[in-house]
Design a protein around this motif. Structure first.
Motif, PDB file in Angstrom:
ATOM      1  N   ILE A  56       0.834  -1.208   0.000  1.00 57.75           N
ATOM      2  CA  ILE A  56       0.000   0.000   0.000  1.00 57.75           C
ATOM      3  C   ILE A  56       0.868   1.257   0.000  1.00 57.75           C
ATOM      4  O   ILE A  56       0.595   2.221  -0.731  1.00 57.75           O
ATOM      5  CB  ILE A  56      -0.970  -0.018   1.198  1.00 57.75           C
ATOM      6  CG1 ILE A  56      -2.074  -1.051   0.952  1.00 57.75           C
ATOM      7  CG2 ILE A  56      -1.576   1.369   1.421  1.00 57.75           C
ATOM      8  CD1 ILE A  56      -3.085  -1.164   2.073  1.00 57.75           C
ATOM      9  N   LEU A  60       0.742   3.975  -3.033  1.00 60.49           N
ATOM     10  CA  LEU A  60       0.442   5.384  -2.744  1.00 60.49           C
ATOM     11  C   LEU A  60       1.598   6.286  -3.172  1.00 60.49           C
ATOM     12  O   LEU A  60       1.384   7.377  -3.729  1.00 60.49           O
ATOM     13  CB  LEU A  60       0.150   5.559  -1.253  1.00 60.49           C
ATOM     14  CG  LEU A  60      -1.159   4.940  -0.744  1.00 60.49           C
ATOM     15  CD1 LEU A  60      -1.274   5.111   0.761  1.00 60.49           C
ATOM     16  CD2 LEU A  60      -2.360   5.558  -1.449  1.00 60.49           C
ATOM     17  N   ALA A  73      -4.959   3.123  -7.837  1.00 60.09           N
ATOM     18  CA  ALA A  73      -4.446   3.181  -6.473  1.00 60.09           C
ATOM     19  C   ALA A  73      -5.585   3.129  -5.458  1.00 60.09           C
ATOM     20  O   ALA A  73      -5.499   2.408  -4.446  1.00 60.09           O
ATOM     21  CB  ALA A  73      -3.627   4.464  -6.279  1.00 60.09           C
ATOM     22  N   CYS A  77      -5.769   0.008  -2.893  1.00 61.22           N
ATOM     23  CA  CYS A  77      -5.540   0.315  -1.475  1.00 61.22           C
ATOM     24  C   CYS A  77      -6.825   0.227  -0.655  1.00 61.22           C
ATOM     25  O   CYS A  77      -6.823  -0.275   0.479  1.00 61.22           O
ATOM     26  CB  CYS A  77      -4.915   1.698  -1.336  1.00 61.22           C
ATOM     27  SG  CYS A  77      -3.271   1.829  -2.089  1.00 61.22           S
ATOM     28  N   GLY A  81      -7.019  -2.879   1.628  1.00 68.69           N
ATOM     29  CA  GLY A  81      -6.936  -2.449   3.018  1.00 68.69           C
ATOM     30  C   GLY A  81      -8.113  -2.937   3.842  1.00 68.69           C
ATOM     31  O   GLY A  81      -7.939  -3.394   4.986  1.00 68.69           O
ATOM     32  N   THR A 220      -6.212  -8.431  -4.199  1.00 66.39           N
ATOM     33  CA  THR A 220      -5.266  -7.589  -4.944  1.00 66.39           C
ATOM     34  C   THR A 220      -4.959  -8.189  -6.310  1.00 66.39           C
ATOM     35  O   THR A 220      -4.971  -7.491  -7.333  1.00 66.39           O
ATOM     36  CB  THR A 220      -3.971  -7.407  -4.140  1.00 66.39           C
ATOM     37  OG1 THR A 220      -4.269  -6.718  -2.920  1.00 66.39           O
ATOM     38  CG2 THR A 220      -2.942  -6.598  -4.925  1.00 66.39           C
TER      39      THR A 220
END
Length: 338
Positions: A56, A60, A73, A77, A81, A220
């Motif tokens: 992550i 970022l 992104a 993320c 996350g 992911t």
């Protein structure tokens, strides 16, 4: 410069895994062997958070530098996350299956919002846009992939080498066809984060990734596969081929248990890779066999499809047939004899 960045990511992942191992030992966050386990020694778990944090941060950072599209992104993320947090909480206690599933679909919905849903897919040379039904299928696909990754993370190193091999294939495809919205850098960053963790997870493992890491990897890789499909319809087939070992074993096992009337949400150890590890008495031969299948069989076929040498559906059939045979050979989904 790129090599330096990847080495930094791998080193940070290795360091964080070491710290998480110390934390797990101090907090008694251990995976204790039982009748459904594929290991015999209590082992710390939760090391997958090192992968989550490093990846992550890398994504970022790349987005802030303009190297990765901001929508990608946000998708990676946000979805990754959320799944990691759910897994982390479940690793430390217990979250009811229905609430985990609700969170998984929320993560899938978030990712699909930023990706724009399922792109048109190539089927025997024809582009097919499935519309809203395709978006629903994409959500189910993402949730299934993140859960099957959790199911397949049952012996030392297998989930780590699978992710690294898939990322290698994705990187080769992007290197040949051209980077799209930072996709090449993204898959390389994930591979580097995985490599740092694998140092601690390679057989015999000194720490497990836990639900946080395995679920994060599943969604992911799923998001990355849909991003690839948006760049080129044939790439979705290529990614499905690269993920073939996990998809075939988990799906074959699930279908067989469903037909038998088992409670599929209960833990078990009837996957083909688990039967194989018990057959050989160790995890290492199976983990290395998965690596060999990925690199020597699935990768060439995925590249063949990605480079336009064969239709994606035909390539998938060619790639999966031997995997189905292996699943049957090692009794995937069969009841374990006492």
């Amino acid at each position: 410069m790129l090599i330096t960045v990847l080495l930094v990511i791998a080193s940070l992942s290795c360091l964080l895994t070491w710290l998480l191992r110390r934390y797990a030992l101090a907090s008694s966050l251990m995976d204790i062997p039982n009748e459904r386990s594929s290991h015999s020694v209590p082992t710390p778990r939760g090391g997958g958070m090192a992968i989550v944090v490093c990846f992550i941060l890398a994504v970022l950072g790349l987005a802030l530098l303009g190297q990765v599209d901001s929508a990608i992104a946000f998708a990676l993320c946000g979805a990754g996350g959320l799944v990691a947090v759910i897994g982390f909480l479940d690793d430390h206690g217990h979250i009811a299956a229905r609430w985990r599933l609700l969170g998984h679909f929320a993560a899938a919905g978030w990712a699909l919002f930023w990706l724009g849903g399922l792109p048109a897919i190539s089927l025997f040379g024809t582009l097919v846009d499935l519309g809203w039904f395709g978006h629903l299928l994409a959500a189910i696909y993402l949730v299934w992939l993140l859960n099957l990754y959790n199911f397949m993370d049952g012996i030392d190193g297998i989930a780590s080498v699978e992710a690294i091999c898939v990322c290698i294939g994705g990187a080769l495809l992007y290197a040949w066809l051209g980077d799209t919205h930072g996709a090449l850098l993204t898959v390389l960053a994930l591979a580097a984060a995985m490599l740092g963790f694998l140092i601690w997870n390679f057989p015999p493992a000194r720490i497990f990734m836990g639900d946080a890491g395995s679920g994060f990897l599943g969604i992911t890789l799923g998001v990355l596969s849909l991003q690839a499909a948006a760049a080129s319809p044939e790439l979705l087939w290529a990614w499905l081929i690269l993920l073939g070992v996990f998809i075939v074993d988990a799906t074959y096992t699930l279908l067989r248990r469903l037909l038998r009337g088992d409670r599929v949400y209960e833990a078990h150890r009837s996957h083909a890779y688990q039967y194989a590890s018990r057959h050989y008495g160790r995890h290492l031969p199976v983990t290395m066999a998965v690596t060999a299948i990925n690199l020597l069989w699935l990768l060439p076929i995925a590249l063949w499809v990605g480079f336009g040498g064969v239709d994606g559906a035909i390539g998938l059939l060619i790639a999966y047939l031997p995997l189905v045979f292996l699943a049957a050979r090692f009794k995937a989904g069969a009841l374990e004899t006492k």
